[in-house]
Design a protein around this motif. Structure first.
Motif, PDB file in Angstrom:
ATOM      1  N   ALA A 290      38.679  47.776  48.550  1.00  0.00           N
ATOM      2  CA  ALA A 290      37.516  46.997  48.142  1.00  0.00           C
ATOM      3  C   ALA A 290      36.667  46.596  49.333  1.00  0.00           C
ATOM      4  O   ALA A 290      35.429  46.502  49.233  1.00  0.00           O
ATOM      5  N   ALA A 291      37.310  46.371  50.470  1.00  0.00           N
ATOM      6  CA  ALA A 291      36.578  45.941  51.664  1.00  0.00           C
ATOM      7  C   ALA A 291      35.606  47.010  52.159  1.00  0.00           C
ATOM      8  O   ALA A 291      34.646  46.702  52.872  1.00  0.00           O
ATOM      9  N   GLU A 292      35.850  48.268  51.796  1.00  0.00           N
ATOM     10  CA  GLU A 292      34.984  49.362  52.249  1.00  0.00           C
ATOM     11  C   GLU A 292      33.809  49.607  51.312  1.00  0.00           C
ATOM     12  O   GLU A 292      32.921  50.406  51.615  1.00  0.00           O
ATOM     13  N   LEU A 293      33.795  48.911  50.170  1.00  0.00           N
ATOM     14  CA  LEU A 293      32.692  49.077  49.223  1.00  0.00           C
ATOM     15  C   LEU A 293      31.438  48.383  49.745  1.00  0.00           C
ATOM     16  O   LEU A 293      31.503  47.370  50.442  1.00  0.00           O
ATOM     17  N   GLU A 294      30.288  48.938  49.390  1.00  0.00           N
ATOM     18  CA  GLU A 294      29.029  48.400  49.903  1.00  0.00           C
ATOM     19  C   GLU A 294      28.184  47.754  48.814  1.00  0.00           C
ATOM     20  O   GLU A 294      26.984  47.555  48.983  1.00  0.00           O
ATOM     21  N   ASP A 295      28.784  47.430  47.697  1.00  0.00           N
ATOM     22  CA  ASP A 295      28.011  46.809  46.617  1.00  0.00           C
ATOM     23  C   ASP A 295      28.659  45.496  46.195  1.00  0.00           C
ATOM     24  O   ASP A 295      29.606  45.010  46.829  1.00  0.00           O
ATOM     25  N   ARG A 297      30.570  44.811  43.889  1.00  0.00           N
ATOM     26  CA  ARG A 297      31.873  44.893  43.236  1.00  0.00           C
ATOM     27  C   ARG A 297      32.987  44.237  44.055  1.00  0.00           C
ATOM     28  O   ARG A 297      34.067  43.971  43.539  1.00  0.00           O
ATOM     29  N   VAL A 298      32.731  43.993  45.341  1.00  0.00           N
ATOM     30  CA  VAL A 298      33.759  43.395  46.201  1.00  0.00           C
ATOM     31  C   VAL A 298      34.232  42.060  45.621  1.00  0.00           C
ATOM     32  O   VAL A 298      35.436  41.779  45.547  1.00  0.00           O
ATOM     33  N   HIS A 299      33.270  41.223  45.186  1.00  0.00           N
ATOM     34  CA  HIS A 299      33.635  39.915  44.638  1.00  0.00           C
ATOM     35  C   HIS A 299      34.407  40.067  43.321  1.00  0.00           C
ATOM     36  O   HIS A 299      35.322  39.294  43.034  1.00  0.00           O
ATOM     37  N   ALA A 300      34.042  41.066  42.527  1.00  0.00           N
ATOM     38  CA  ALA A 300      34.749  41.300  41.269  1.00  0.00           C
ATOM     39  C   ALA A 300      36.204  41.686  41.533  1.00  0.00           C
ATOM     40  O   ALA A 300      37.122  41.251  40.823  1.00  0.00           O
ATOM     41  N   PHE A 301      36.405  42.504  42.566  1.00  0.00           N
ATOM     42  CA  PHE A 301      37.769  42.892  42.935  1.00  0.00           C
ATOM     43  C   PHE A 301      38.569  41.669  43.383  1.00  0.00           C
ATOM     44  O   PHE A 301      39.743  41.514  43.032  1.00  0.00           O
ATOM     45  N   ASP A 302      37.921  40.798  44.163  1.00  0.00           N
ATOM     46  CA  ASP A 302      38.607  39.593  44.635  1.00  0.00           C
ATOM     47  C   ASP A 302      39.039  38.722  43.463  1.00  0.00           C
ATOM     48  O   ASP A 302      40.170  38.210  43.440  1.00  0.00           O
ATOM     49  N   ASP A 303      38.164  38.544  42.496  1.00  0.00           N
ATOM     50  CA  ASP A 303      38.504  37.731  41.326  1.00  0.00           C
ATOM     51  C   ASP A 303      39.654  38.352  40.547  1.00  0.00           C
ATOM     52  O   ASP A 303      40.573  37.659  40.088  1.00  0.00           O
ATOM     53  N   TRP A 304      39.596  39.676  40.394  1.00  0.00           N
ATOM     54  CA  TRP A 304      40.660  40.368  39.654  1.00  0.00           C
ATOM     55  C   TRP A 304      41.983  40.232  40.373  1.00  0.00           C
ATOM     56  O   TRP A 304      43.026  39.971  39.740  1.00  0.00           O
ATOM     57  N   ILE A 305      41.975  40.401  41.681  1.00  0.00           N
ATOM     58  CA  ILE A 305      43.200  40.320  42.474  1.00  0.00           C
ATOM     59  C   ILE A 305      43.851  38.948  42.330  1.00  0.00           C
ATOM     60  O   ILE A 305      45.072  38.835  42.126  1.00  0.00           O
ATOM     61  N   ASN A 306      43.069  37.892  42.423  1.00  0.00           N
ATOM     62  CA  ASN A 306      43.621  36.534  42.301  1.00  0.00           C
ATOM     63  C   ASN A 306      44.232  36.311  40.921  1.00  0.00           C
ATOM     64  O   ASN A 306      45.313  35.732  40.790  1.00  0.00           O
ATOM     65  N   GLU A 307      43.540  36.780  39.900  1.00  0.00           N
ATOM     66  CA  GLU A 307      44.040  36.594  38.543  1.00  0.00           C
ATOM     67  C   GLU A 307      45.277  37.451  38.290  1.00  0.00           C
ATOM     68  O   GLU A 307      46.236  37.018  37.650  1.00  0.00           O
ATOM     69  N   TYR A 308      45.265  38.657  38.810  1.00  0.00           N
ATOM     70  CA  TYR A 308      46.395  39.565  38.608  1.00  0.00           C
ATOM     71  C   TYR A 308      47.640  39.051  39.331  1.00  0.00           C
ATOM     72  O   TYR A 308      48.748  39.055  38.752  1.00  0.00           O
ATOM     73  N   ARG A 309      47.474  38.609  40.556  1.00  0.00           N
ATOM     74  CA  ARG A 309      48.618  38.099  41.316  1.00  0.00           C
ATOM     75  C   ARG A 309      49.292  36.950  40.559  1.00  0.00           C
ATOM     76  O   ARG A 309      50.523  36.920  40.420  1.00  0.00           O
TER      77      ARG A 309
END
Length: 414
Positions: A290-295, A297-309
């Motif tokens: 996700a850190a390599e993405l340039e749009d 979506r980075v924040h969406a990945f962060d939210d998903w990761i926190n919820e998934y964990r």
């Protein structure tokens, strides 16, 4: 450290052997102790034992220990830093006994003994023989106590199979037998807690309601994790198969639920030591992606990761809770078997008890004529109340020999 209330007196018993990295500072690892792993060490040497006794006296604010126990000497045979044999163990114990004899002579300790998980298991590769321990002792009258596991599944210390038991040897030599793990048995290679408390309320209906609630909660946790994984799969490009193959933990745990539910100790260990760390590694890989993405979506990945964990952690807790229900079911059946085998136990009043099974098991162990002390955990008031009930019943309504023999003969406990 252990305290034994003996009627109007107090007997102070302390033990040493297990050591941390701090404990071994200043000692020679080639002769004073052995290394078990990076964080755990063990010793039976007089030099280390002297230090441990001194610290115990200081912590207890006393100038005498009634009984000092060398704890788990079989762990010396697990040495990773040097070769260590059974022959060396008995030799080292003999030297330490001489030091302890001097402490008895000067009044620092009243006597000494040994705690071992393998003393009653001659076939174990790390077996510690009580007979050989006594042979290593130059003043056996000072060797006053031994401690070993004893419960309805681990019976070898005191229930004979035709050969001489540890309790027999202890009796012959005037040694006080102390037992531990009365309610934490190792049965069929797995830890089994011998409790049968009610879930939710004290009545059967309340228990069933609480059980249904736990199962419903686990089902919702599975749904949550599966939904999150499905959402992530839809976000990842098809070519990222190395990532899409990772987030399938909901399916993996669901497929293995029947096995996980068989023992909550094993389930908890597997989930906490293997699954959750593996999930964290997968999440780290996803974070790097996700850190390599340039749009945005980075924040969406962060939210998903926190919820998934958090969702996977909750699911793991729910699975352990579900497995614990199975343990309680098995123990309720065990309680019924004890009632069927023993008329005395079947008349036990369970009113106000946390775990009727625990009280019955403690009563059974206390009834063994060669057992002097039964150590049980008392970290919670409910455990204390059950233990006191067991002690009271042992005095007012003791088990008869027929009760005892019938239980120990039952093949279900072998």
């Amino acid at each position: 450290m252990l305290f034994i209330a003996c009627i109007q007196n107090l007997t102070v018993v302390t033990k040493a052997g297990y050591l941390s990295a701090t404990d071994v500072e200043g000692f020679d690892e080639n002769k004073d102790y052995v290394k078990i792993n990076d964080k755990s060490f063990h010793a039976v040497s007089a030099k280390v034992i002297e230090s441990q006794i001194s610290k115990s006296l200081e912590r207890l604010k006393t100038d005498k220990l009634d009984i000092f126990m060398i704890n788990g000497p079989e762990r010396m045979l697990m040495a990773k830093n040097r070769g260590y044999s059974s022959t060396q163990l008995y030799k080292d114990l003999g030297e330490t006994f001489k030091y302890l004899d001097a402490q008895v002579a000067n009044g620092t300790i009243g006597g000494y003994g040994l705690c071992s998980n393998t003393m009653a298991l001659p076939s174990a590769v790390d077996h510690v023989s009580l007979s050989q321990v006594l042979d290593a002792c130059s003043k056996p009258d000072n060797f006053v106590a031994v401690e070993a596991p004893f419960n309805i599944f681990e019976r070898e210390v005191a229930v004979a199979d035709g050969s001489k038991t540890v309790s027999d040897i202890a009796k012959e030599n005037g040694i006080h037998l102390m037992t531990n793990r009365p309610l934490n048995a190792i049965a069929n290679g797995q830890i089994r807690v011998l409790v049968n408390h009610a879930l939710g309320g004290g009545d059967t209906e309340g228990s069933r309601s609480s059980e249904r609630e736990l199962m419903d909660k686990m089902s919702k946790s599975f749904d949550k994790v599966s939904t999150l994984e499905s959402d992530m799969l839809s976000e990842l490009p098809l070519q990222e198969d190395s990532l899409t193959a990772k987030f399938v933990w909901g399916q993996v745990l669901s497929e293995n639920l029947s096995r996980l539910s068989q023992n909550h100790f094993a389930a908890r260990h597997y989930l906490s030591q293997q699954v959750l760390p593996a999930v964290e590694k997968d999440i780290k890989i996803l974070e790097n992606y996700a850190a390599e993405l340039e749009d945005d979506r980075v924040h969406a990945f962060d939210d998903w990761i926190n919820e998934y964990r958090e969702s996977v952690r909750v699911l793991a807790d729910d699975i352990v809770g579900y497995a614990y229900i199975d343990t309680l079911r098995k123990n309720s059946e065990l309680d019924r078997i004890l009632n069927a085998l023993s008329p005395t136990l079947s008349k036990q009043n369970g009113h106000g008890l946390y775990s009727p099974l625990s009280v019955k098991v403690l009563r059974l162990l206390l009834a063994h004529e060669q057992v002097g002390t039964v150590f049980t955990g008392m970290r919670d008031p409910i455990y204390v109340q059950d233990a006191l009930k067991a002690a009271e019943e042992s005095q007012t309504n003791p088990l008869g020999q027929d009760d005892i023999d019938e239980i120990w003969r039952c093949p279900i406990f072998v």
